[in-house]
Design a protein around this motif. Structure first.
Motif, PDB file in Angstrom:
ATOM      1  N   ALA A   6       0.836  -1.211   0.000  1.00 44.11           N
ATOM      2  CA  ALA A   6       0.000   0.000   0.000  1.00 44.11           C
ATOM      3  C   ALA A   6       0.866   1.256   0.000  1.00 44.11           C
ATOM      4  CB  ALA A   6      -0.930  -0.001   1.205  1.00 44.11           C
ATOM      5  N   ALA A  12      -1.090   4.254   1.440  1.00 44.55           N
ATOM      6  CA  ALA A  12      -0.920   4.065   2.874  1.00 44.55           C
ATOM      7  C   ALA A  12      -1.416   5.304   3.615  1.00 44.55           C
ATOM      8  CB  ALA A  12       0.550   3.830   3.202  1.00 44.55           C
ATOM      9  N   ARG A  75      -7.121   1.695   0.177  1.00 43.25           N
ATOM     10  CA  ARG A  75      -6.306   0.837   1.038  1.00 43.25           C
ATOM     11  C   ARG A  75      -6.837  -0.582   1.021  1.00 43.25           C
ATOM     12  NH1 ARG A  75      -2.506   1.045   5.335  1.00 43.25           N
ATOM     13  NH2 ARG A  75      -1.905  -1.124   5.455  1.00 43.25           N
TER      14      ARG A  75
END
Length: 94
Positions: A6, A12, A75
């Motif tokens: 991610a 992230a 995500r």
């Protein structure tokens, strides 16, 4: 790991709180093409997938903005893609 993938995709979460409001934003680093692919997947799912629409409605009633919901979905999609990539066996060179 899914978290590193991610981060590599720029999906992230980064802590971006100020005052009494706790919030997160997406990492602006990472591979922009991968982030664009995640964005396209999320946008398509919001238009076509009933589960994603239900998630959007639920999170909206919780007070989240559409931008925050999109971040969460990116995500989630990055995690899902990572598990598909990790499960794919790599052929050995002969």
């Amino acid at each position: 790991s899914p978290a590193k993938f991610a981060h590599l995709c720029g999906a992230a979460p980064i802590h971006a709180s100020s005052g009494t409001r706790t919030r997160y934003r997406l990492n602006r680093g990472g591979n922009r093409q991968a982030n664009r692919a995640l964005h396209t997947i999320v946008t398509t799912r919001l238009r076509t997938d009933e589960r994603t629409r239900a998630y959007l409605a639920r999170r909206t009633t919780e007070g989240k903005t559409r931008r925050e919901i999109t971040r969460c979905l990116k995500r989630y999609v990055a995690r899902e893609i990572y598990h598909h990539i990790a499960a794919t066996p790599v052929p050995l060179a002969a």
